[in-house]
Write a protein that holds these residues in place. Sequence first.
Motif, mmCIF file in Angstrom:
data_model
loop_
_atom_site.group_PDB
_atom_site.id
_atom_site.type_symbol
_atom_site.label_atom_id
_atom_site.label_comp_id
_atom_site.label_asym_id
_atom_site.label_seq_id
_atom_site.Cartn_x
_atom_site.Cartn_y
_atom_site.Cartn_z
ATOM 1 N N MET A 109 0.823 -1.205 0.000
ATOM 2 C CA MET A 109 0.000 0.000 0.000
ATOM 3 C C MET A 109 0.853 1.249 0.000
ATOM 4 O O MET A 109 0.601 2.198 -0.748
ATOM 5 C CB MET A 109 -0.944 -0.006 1.203
ATOM 6 N N ASN A 121 -7.712 1.382 0.098
ATOM 7 C CA ASN A 121 -7.788 -0.043 -0.252
ATOM 8 C C ASN A 121 -6.907 -0.338 -1.460
ATOM 9 O O ASN A 121 -6.393 0.568 -2.122
ATOM 10 C CB ASN A 121 -9.229 -0.515 -0.443
ATOM 11 N N THR A 122 -6.720 -1.621 -1.749
ATOM 12 C CA THR A 122 -5.681 -2.025 -2.695
ATOM 13 C C THR A 122 -5.897 -1.604 -4.145
ATOM 14 O O THR A 122 -4.910 -1.542 -4.884
ATOM 15 C CB THR A 122 -5.450 -3.546 -2.642
ATOM 16 N N GLY A 161 -8.600 3.318 -6.116
ATOM 17 C CA GLY A 161 -8.972 3.049 -4.742
ATOM 18 C C GLY A 161 -10.003 4.028 -4.221
ATOM 19 O O GLY A 161 -10.400 4.984 -4.891
ATOM 20 N N THR A 190 -10.556 5.958 -0.313
ATOM 21 C CA THR A 190 -10.035 6.150 1.031
ATOM 22 C C THR A 190 -11.017 6.968 1.838
ATOM 23 O O THR A 190 -11.555 7.965 1.342
ATOM 24 C CB THR A 190 -8.689 6.891 0.997
ATOM 25 N N THR A 222 -13.122 0.177 7.503
ATOM 26 C CA THR A 222 -12.068 -0.820 7.310
ATOM 27 C C THR A 222 -12.657 -2.158 6.890
ATOM 28 O O THR A 222 -12.145 -2.832 5.984
ATOM 29 C CB THR A 222 -11.261 -0.988 8.608
ATOM 30 N N SER A 273 -14.616 -1.361 2.945
ATOM 31 C CA SER A 273 -13.783 -1.019 1.786
ATOM 32 C C SER A 273 -12.329 -1.416 1.952
ATOM 33 O O SER A 273 -11.679 -1.811 0.984
ATOM 34 C CB SER A 273 -13.879 0.484 1.488
ATOM 35 N N GLY A 274 -11.801 -1.328 3.186
ATOM 36 C CA GLY A 274 -10.410 -1.715 3.380
ATOM 37 C C GLY A 274 -10.187 -3.184 3.096
ATOM 38 O O GLY A 274 -9.268 -3.570 2.370
ATOM 39 N N SER A 275 -11.042 -4.030 3.657
ATOM 40 C CA SER A 275 -10.952 -5.472 3.431
ATOM 41 C C SER A 275 -11.731 -5.914 2.197
ATOM 42 O O SER A 275 -11.546 -7.034 1.720
ATOM 43 C CB SER A 275 -11.498 -6.221 4.654
ATOM 44 N N PRO A 283 -11.773 -5.505 -1.119
ATOM 45 C CA PRO A 283 -11.207 -6.123 -2.324
ATOM 46 C C PRO A 283 -10.990 -7.627 -2.179
ATOM 47 O O PRO A 283 -11.166 -8.379 -3.143
ATOM 48 C CB PRO A 283 -9.884 -5.372 -2.506
#
Length: 258
Positions: A12, A109-110, A117, A119, A158, A161-163, A165
């Motif tokens: 990241m 996110n990735t 992405g 954020t 988190t 959207s963070g997890s 993908p």
Amino acid sequence: MDTILLVGCGKMGGAMRAGWLEAGRRVAVVEPGPHAPAGAVGSPEALPDDLRPAAVVLAVKPQEAAAVLPAYGRFAGRAVFLSIMAGRTIAGMRALLGAEAAVVRAMPNTPAAVRQGITVACAGPGVTAAQRDLCTGLLEAIGEVAWVEDEALMDAVTAVSGSGPAYVFLLAEAMEAAGIAAGLPPELARRLARRTVAGSGALLAASAEDATELRRNVTSPGGTTAAALAVLMAEHGIPALLRRAVAEAARRSRELAG
């Protein structure tokens, strides 16, 4: 031109650095690992004494925060600290950096790796309008940006959207395996799964209709899609599983706060 100090240049952090360099920003990097980019230093002690970064971006693992962050407290009161460490709270980071530290907590996110992405960010006490604008610009280099005022929402962010993908990649993985089980050659099953997921995502991004309506548009009454959705949307199907998965990810995010 302002310098951005990036602490941690993993996947990241590396994606963010690439976006900033494309945007013409000047970036200094601290990365002790074997994949450090050219010009990086291995420790904060190796940074130039006259370095005055406008932002210090904290992209280390959340479990490393207690060991890593105190060395950057010397920049408190001058730079804004932009953290992408999952779970780490603003108050917790200020305790490690110093009471003067202006901290923005963010979760990218990735898809940032391809500048697609999203954020979500939350500003802590003492963050100025100019610092918030700087953080917005840094995050927009890798995709879209949204801000929230309530830090408690960051755990759910988190989890979604963070997890998220990984959830989509799991869908492609499962579709490929199901296609093979249905008799498709492996390479064709892989191609169909990847392009279907990627194309559907592009359609969703381009459409003014929400996901529910787009799903309905594909579903003819009594057709093949309706038969499949009867399984996927059953009592213990995908909607219920995702609610459980997001709740568990949010729980783990809160746990990582230490």
